[in-house]
Design an enzyme around this catalytic site. Structure first.
Site, PDB file in Angstrom:
ATOM      1  N   LYS A 128       0.887  -1.383  -0.044  1.00  0.00           N
ATOM      2  CA  LYS A 128       0.022   0.002   0.091  1.00  0.00           C
ATOM      3  C   LYS A 128       0.914   1.235   0.110  1.00  0.00           C
ATOM      4  CE  LYS A 128      -4.426  -2.058   1.908  1.00  0.00           C
ATOM      5  NZ  LYS A 128      -5.225  -2.013   2.845  1.00  0.00           N
ATOM      6  N   HIS A 153      -1.755  -3.271  -4.820  1.00  0.00           N
ATOM      7  CA  HIS A 153      -1.042  -3.293  -3.487  1.00  0.00           C
ATOM      8  C   HIS A 153      -0.337  -4.864  -3.624  1.00  0.00           C
ATOM      9  CE1 HIS A 153      -4.109  -5.016  -1.391  1.00  0.00           C
ATOM     10  NE2 HIS A 153      -3.457  -5.427  -0.412  1.00  0.00           N
TER      11      HIS A 153
END
Ligand SMILES: [Fe+2]
Ligand SMILES: [Fe+2]
Length: 274
Positions: A128, A153
């Protein structure tokens, strides 16, 4: 044992030549003394080799410890960096580690392996770091194009963690890459199915899903334990039981109370550290 003498000694005995006998004995004594010295020198050399070997072994162990410590520190720093970017709390990350370790122990993983899973699973969302703030911190629901970026991510996390020799970071890489794969092949990023998904990824999928259901998010209320368990075991409009490893699901039926206890004991207000 029959001893034989050299012929000149037999002659000397026969002749009662004491002088020859004495000089023969003196020569033999010298030979024995020389051999003894050689033996002592060999022993001294062996001792020196043993000491050198111990030093080499000790410095190898020290180097291995230093490398392991550096790898551990890398993992901690990555985790700290990821927390600056993630909407999730340190408590979520810590709890995912605890559920994952528990599940691993129940699957008869060794204590050492379960500890590695505990640490590695805390890096599941490290990717992330690469998701734009506008998406990561958006208060409402994401649209389809935003979800596509959010799903990245997993790939980003795998890229960040890839290429290390460290067992910890290798495990973390597998988890980052596969914790959103579904057992029935409907997950992301690679639609892996069944045993194609490493066991660590399957474990963290279950741990992360339970905790995400329990937590309050900008786009969803918190759920109680019974509702979260029912969603995992029976499914709802987003989750299906087929998403999970059936063996882990059977295990979850017997240990969800321990998941509940972990959630209760590790609240969001605590400052959990890796
Ligand atoms: Fe994730
Ligand atoms: Fe998570």
């Amino acid at each position: 044992m029959l001893l034989t003498c050299p012929p000149e000694i037999s002659d000397a005995i026969a002749r009662s030549d004491l002088h020859s006998l004495q000089s023969y004995i003196a020569r033999q004594e010298q030979i024995l003394l020389d051999r003894g010295e050689q033996l002592a020198a060999a022993q001294r050399q062996l001792k020196a080799f043993a000491i050198d070997f111990r030093h080499v072994r000790r410095s190898e162990r020290e180097r291995a410890n230093e490398v392991a410590q550096a790898q551990e520190e890398t993992a901690v720093r990555l985790l700290k960096a990821s927390r600056f970017r993630d909407e999730e709390t340190g408590a979520h990350i810590w709890r995912v580690g605890l559920y994952a370790r528990l599940a691993c122990q129940r699957l008869n993983g060794s204590g050492r392996y379960a500890d590695r899973i505990f640490r590695a699973s805390q890096l599941h969302d490290v990717g992330k770091i690469g998701v734009p703030d506008a998406i990561l911190r958006k208060p409402g629901k994401l649209d389809e194009s935003e979800w596509a970026l959010m799903r990245e991510h997993t790939r980003i996390g795998a890229q960040v963690l890839d290429g290390s020799n460290s067992p910890l970071l290798k495990t973390a890489c597998r988890i980052a890459a596969t914790h959103h794969e579904h057992y029935d092949g409907t997950g992301y990023p690679n639609r892996l199915a069944g045993e194609q998904i490493p066991i660590e990824g399957r474990i963290v999928k279950l741990a992360d899903t339970y905790d995400a259901l329990r937590m309050r998010r900008a786009y969803k209320p918190l759920l109680d334990h019974a509702t979260a368990v029912a969603i995992i075991l029976d499914g709802d409009d987003r989750s299906r039981p087929e998403h999970f490893d059936p063996q882990l699901l059977r295990l979850f039926e017997t240990m969800h109370r321990e998941f509940e206890e972990i959630f209760r004991n590790c609240g969001d207000d605590a400052a959990w550290e890796l």
